[in-house]
Design an enzyme around this catalytic site. Sequence first.
Site, PDB file in Angstrom:
ATOM      1  N   ALA A 214       0.839  -1.199   0.000  1.00 19.60           N
ATOM      2  CA  ALA A 214       0.000   0.000   0.000  1.00 19.60           C
ATOM      3  C   ALA A 214       0.871   1.245   0.000  1.00 19.60           C
ATOM      4  O   ALA A 214       0.619   2.201   0.722  1.00 19.60           O
ATOM      5  CB  ALA A 214      -0.935  -0.003   1.204  1.00 19.60           C
TER       6      ALA A 214
ATOM      7  N   HIS B 190      -8.131  34.841  -5.164  1.00 16.62           N
ATOM      8  CA  HIS B 190      -9.371  34.302  -4.598  1.00 16.62           C
ATOM      9  C   HIS B 190     -10.441  34.273  -5.673  1.00 16.62           C
ATOM     10  O   HIS B 190     -10.598  35.243  -6.416  1.00 16.62           O
ATOM     11  CB  HIS B 190      -9.855  35.164  -3.432  1.00 16.62           C
TER      12      HIS B 190
END
Length: 484
Positions: free
Chosen positions: A189, A456
Site C-alpha cells: 500500500a 481568490h
Amino acid sequence: MSNKYDVIVIGSGPAGYVAAIRCAQLGLKTACIEKWKDKDGKGVNGGTCLNVGCIPSKALLDSSHRYEDAHKGFASHGIKAPNVEIDVPSMIARKDKIVKQMSGGITGLFQANKVTSLYGTGKLLAGRKVQYVALDGKEEVLEAENVILASGSIPVNIPVAPADGDVIVDSTGALEFQAVPERLGVIGAGVIGLELGSVWGRLGSKVVCLEAMDSFLAMMDQQIATEAKKILVKQGLDIRLSCRVTGTEVVEAKGKKEVIVTYTDKDGNEAKETFDKLIVCVGRRPFTDGLLSEDSGVKLDERGSIYVNDLCSTSAPGVWAVGDVVRGPMLAHKGSEEGVMVAERIAGQKTVMNYDIIPNVIYTHPEIASVGKTEEQLKADGEAYEVGTFPFLAIGRAVAADCAEGMVKMIAHADTDRVLGCHIVGPNAADLVQQVAIAMEFGATSEDIGMTVFGHPTFSEAVKEAALAVHGHAIHMPNRKKRK
C-alpha cells in the site's frame, strides 16, 4: 558512426535523457544508449517512467477519475448521465497513444540538440569505454571522456507471489488489463500500490491492499497519512496493515483463473483472500544487471545502488551515476535534476543540488504531496517547530468544485519561522506543494507566505491560511492558538 564522444549516457529515462540534452546544450558531443523496445520491437526513449511508469499510470488515473466523476459525481451538479460505461481497451489505447507521443518528443529533442541516439544495451568497461550491443546484435566498443550511468530501476519480485504476466502481475502488467477485474488484490500500500489500486477501484474493482508495515505511508507526515487513509477507505479501498503475504496459488474456477492469497493478518492469524488479479507492488530496486564489467572501477553500496558522492561522481574517474540507480528517493524529478547537475559539472560549472527540498507526490484523488521535513523527523531531531493546519472544507473554491476533502499542514522553525516542511492531502496537492518548495528554496518564513497575496477563489488559499495558522492567525477558521 564515430565511436568517440565527450559523454556517453546509458539510459534515457528522466535522469538519462535530461543529462544527455543538457550535455549537448553545453557543447559536448553526446550519445545516449537505451535498451527499451516498444510492442513492435522498435527502440524507444523514455525508460520506465515514460513507457510503463509515471506517464501511462497518470493517463489511466485521469481516465478512471473522469469515469468515476461521471458515474458518481455529476448528479450533484444537476448533470444526468444514467448510462455511463467504461471501454477498457479504448482507455488502454489512449494511454499507449500518449506514451508514443511523449517518446517521440524525446526523439525530437535529441535530434534538435544533436544527441546521438543509440538503441541497444551499454556496458561500462575499464577506462571509460562502453560496450554497445545494438538491437540487431551488432557489437561495438565506444569511448568517452565521461560516462553517465542512468540505468534506472525495476520492480522487486517476491518468491511468495511470482508474476506470471496474467493473473499475478507487477506494476507494468497492471497497466495492460483489458477488462476490469471484479476482485483485485494489491500487495503493498505504498505509492504505486495506491495509485494502481485507485485506477481499478474507480472503475469498479473491489480492491484489497495488503501492506506488511504496521503504519500507513510511513515516509509521509503521519497526520497527513492518517487523513489520507480515511479518505481512501471512504472511497472503497480496503487497506489492511500488518498483513504479510506468505503464499499464492493460481487455480481454475468456473472456467477462469483466479489466485488464492495466503497471508498473516495483524493479529498473527493466517487468512486467505481470492482475487481475479493480483498486483505485486513491494518496491523497486536499482537496475545494474549487465551494466558493469568487473574492472569498471564502479562500486555498489550495500543496497545494490551505485555508490556516488554528493555530486553523483562514482568511484571510477570520469564516471557518474544519476537517478534511481543511486541513493535517495526514486523520483523522476530528482533524477532529472541530478542529470542537469552532472552535465554542468562535466562542463566545468560548479552546480550543486539541494536534496533537502525535493517534492514527493502520490497521484491518488485527492493527491498526497510533501516537501521538506515531516513532524516525526523534526521530533526525532529534537528541533523546535510550530505547526499550522488548514482544511480544504473552509476554502470556497474547493467546496464549489466538490473537492473539499483534506488539509494543508505547514511546519516552521519555532525560533526563526523558516519553513521546514509542507504536507498536503487534497485537490491539486502536487502543484500546491510546489509553491512552498519555491518559497523554501529562497529561505521563506511562514510569515512571508502568510503576507503574500493569493488569488481568490483558489485552492492555493489553503497554503496561505496554513502559513497564517502557524502563529494562530488564520482568518477563515477558528485558531487553536491565541492570536497575538
